[in-house]
Design an enzyme around this catalytic site. Structure first.
Site, PDB file in Angstrom:
ATOM      1  N   SER A  70     -14.041   3.774  -1.675  1.00 52.58           N
ATOM      2  CA  SER A  70     -13.815   3.537  -2.746  1.00 52.58           C
ATOM      3  C   SER A  70     -14.228   3.727  -4.155  1.00 52.58           C
ATOM      4  O   SER A  70     -13.935   4.945  -4.293  1.00 52.58           O
ATOM      5  CB  SER A  70     -13.465   1.289  -2.289  1.00 52.58           C
ATOM      6  N   HIS A 122      -7.346  -0.128   3.900  1.00 51.97           N
ATOM      7  CA  HIS A 122      -7.951   0.074   3.122  1.00 51.97           C
ATOM      8  C   HIS A 122      -9.169  -0.795   4.004  1.00 51.97           C
ATOM      9  O   HIS A 122      -9.206  -2.030   3.532  1.00 51.97           O
ATOM     10  CB  HIS A 122      -7.542  -0.232   1.338  1.00 51.97           C
ATOM     11  N   GLU A 143      -3.511   3.048   3.663  1.00 53.62           N
ATOM     12  CA  GLU A 143      -4.704   2.300   2.214  1.00 53.62           C
ATOM     13  C   GLU A 143      -3.562   1.333   1.966  1.00 53.62           C
ATOM     14  O   GLU A 143      -4.415   0.099   1.874  1.00 53.62           O
ATOM     15  CB  GLU A 143      -4.262   3.339   1.710  1.00 53.62           C
TER      16      GLU A 143
END
Length: 562
Positions: A248, A476, A361
């Protein structure tokens, strides 16, 4: 010691803010359980072999670095840890906002059995880490416990944590599994966050010089890599074989370092998890406009603005930092050009790259972007056509044909699937674009692309929606517990543990020689087109092997609409 400056609540929600303020993030908070010794994989580096690393001489708990001696600890007789190691001077006083300075030597043996302070970040219900301590530039080293004291040749992996460039710390990640099963040395780092790491403001830029303001966090990461270059051999690591990896905002950091002139030569391979290396960052002018608002909120207008900003309390700075603030700043000498531009031109720090994302995600973020009072409306299948009509207008019928309600269950799940497929730094189509740019820019080198696809992976957030209307999938951060055990949620199933073992082997094989392939894992083809993306899933749901992610994510369809 260097004598010159470095080269220019159930599951945690951490702020990740990708373009807008999000109330979720890329880190988890549960303390990882100690990783037991795993099986080696014969990857050709160090002592990796079929039965795992075995060393005849126990490594000492005290090591000597350029700055002084450190006492670490051994966890479950499996791996050693050295925590809270300063890699740069405390960025306080007139060093606030400035490029990092060298750490100070110490006398005697420094206790490295506890982590150092996390960098300043706001307390909230969604962020379990609270800190206002600016003395936070620490790193942590994890090595196999039985490492022969004479060895200095293990691959080194440097983890850059995520958290929207505003939360997180390196000590949260138990790197024992990677170190033991992968026969590597792992370093996890802190770096300045929020306004302390990324505030750009015109007066600050004038005071700092060519590097500009807003680049302290980026330069902190480079200072940590310099520390690794100078000291990691004391822990058994090879300073000439360093891989940076992150997820990320940490993957964003990896991408920025690929384009940063000051990072040249500081690492040899790169792994970017869940952030596209072709995403645009704010320019210095744009970031300084945001910083002007921060200065005004703090009353730092007219007179000596720099001194005013340096004198503001940490709490005041954090409170004044806008939800959209953060990310790296393009325009100073630290990051002169957009990474996408640098990579496309072939001017980047060209090293082997592993780059990937998760299949679902934005399933995590989609509900967090809408008011909770709209949940009922967006979960009601009867509203499907109205939701798509409001979002896509005359194109709604075409979108509905690609994303049929019967397959997804609710309009909210359709919106999450669309967001996961296209339209952000995390999305599959954005990643496919990045793979193509990297591959075209490489020449003879190779890019290895992946997509994590386990639909039952531990979720960073459990939404209280019926699974028939909102299946969370591979959202995610879901891959993180497969590399860092028990980072959040419960233990993995036996089948997920097998996937975890394969992923650790892929990641550490790549760290060893730039190729994830090796004994005990299925072949991973280098990227050639979107059908050469390696799917990572449990065996009962497709297993590991090539998948055509561009076709699955309807990338050609979305490109035609654009």
């Amino acid at each position: 010691m260097r004598t010159t400056p470095p080269r220019s609540a159930r599951r945690s929600l951490l702020a990740l803010g990708l373009g807008t303020a999000l109330v979720a993030g890329a880190l988890a908070t549960a303390a990882p359980a100690a990783a037991g010794p795993g099986k080696g994989h014969g990857n050709g580096h160090g002592n990796g072999h079929g039965n795992g690393p075995a060393y005849g001489v126990s490594a000492p708990k005290v090591v000597t670095t350029d700055d002084g001696r450190l006492r670490g600890s051994v966890v479950d007789r499996s791996y050693r840890t050295f925590e809270g190691i300063p890699y740069a001077a405390a960025p306080v006083g007139d060093l606030r906002f400035r490029p990092p300075e060298p750490a100070q030597d110490w006398r005697g043996v420094r206790d490295a059995r506890e982590p150092g302070s996390a960098c300043p970040q706001l307390p909230s219900a969604s962020n379990p880490t609270t800190s206002v301590d600016e003395d936070c530039l620490f790193l942590n080293v994890t090595t196999p416990a039985g490492l022969d004291a004479e060895r200095e040749d293990l691959p080194v992996m440097v983890w850059i944590h995520g958290g929207s460039w505003r939360t997180g710390s390196g000590d949260r990640y138990d790197a024992g599994k990677l170190a033991v099963e992968g026969d590597v040395v792992v370093v996890t780092i802190n770096y300045r966050l929020g306004p302390l790491g990324f505030l750009a403001q015109e007066d600050l830029s004038d005071a700092i010089g060519d590097v500009g303001s807003g680049s302290a966090g980026l330069l902190d990461q480079q200072a940590a890599l310099e520390w690794v270059e100078e000291n990691i051999d004391a822990f058994g690591g090879d300073p000439d074989n360093v891989t940076i990896f992150g997820e990320s905002a940490g993957a964003s950091s990896v991408c920025a370092q690929l384009a940063a002139p000051g990072a040249e030569g500081l690492f040899d391979k790169a792994i970017a998890q869940s952030y596209s290396c072709t995403t645009r960052y704010e320019t210095l002018d744009e970031a300084e406009a945001v910083g002007a608002g921060v200065a005004e909120d703090l009353g730092c207008v007219g007179g000596d603005v720099v001194s005013c900003l340096e004198d503001a309390s940490v709490e005041e700075l954090l409170a004044a930092w806008p939800s959209s603030g953060g990310q790296f700043v393009v325009g100073g000498s630290a990051l002169p050009r957009q990474p996408a531009e640098v990579i496309a031109a072939g001017d980047w720090n060209r090293v082997p790259v592993m780059h990937g994302n998760l299949q679902d995600e934005n399933t995590l973020f989609t509900p967090l972007r809408i008011p909770s009072d709209q949940y009922g409306y967006l979960l009601d299948p009867a509203n499907y056509e109205a939701v798509l009509g409001a979002r896509f207008g005359s194109l709604a019928p075409e979108v509905a044909a690609r994303y049929p309600l019967a397959e997804y269950g609710s309009p909210l799940r359709v919106l999450a699937a669309i967001a996961s497929d296209t339209g952000s730094a995390l999305s599959t189509c954005e990643h496919v674009d990045a793979y193509q740019v990297l591959d075209a820019s490489y020449g003879s080198a190779e890019v290895f692309a992946y997509q994590f696809r386990d639909q039952d992976a531990p979720a960073l957030v459990d939404f209280p929606f019926p699974p028939s209307l909102y299946d969370e999938g591979a959202q995610h951060a879901g891959e993180l517990p497969y590399l860092f055990p028990n980072l959040f949620g419960g233990p993995l199933t036996a089948e997920q543990q097998e996937l975890s073992t394969a992923m650790v082997r892929y990641w550490t094989n790549f760290a060893a020689d730039g190729d994830p392939n090796g004994a005990g894992v299925r072949t991973w083809l280098p990227y050639a087109d979107a059908s050469y993306v390696q799917g990572l899933d449990v065996d009962s749901a497709g297993g590991i092997g090539p998948v055509d992610v561009a076709a699955e994510a309807n990338c050609e369809f979305w490109a035609s609409l654009n």
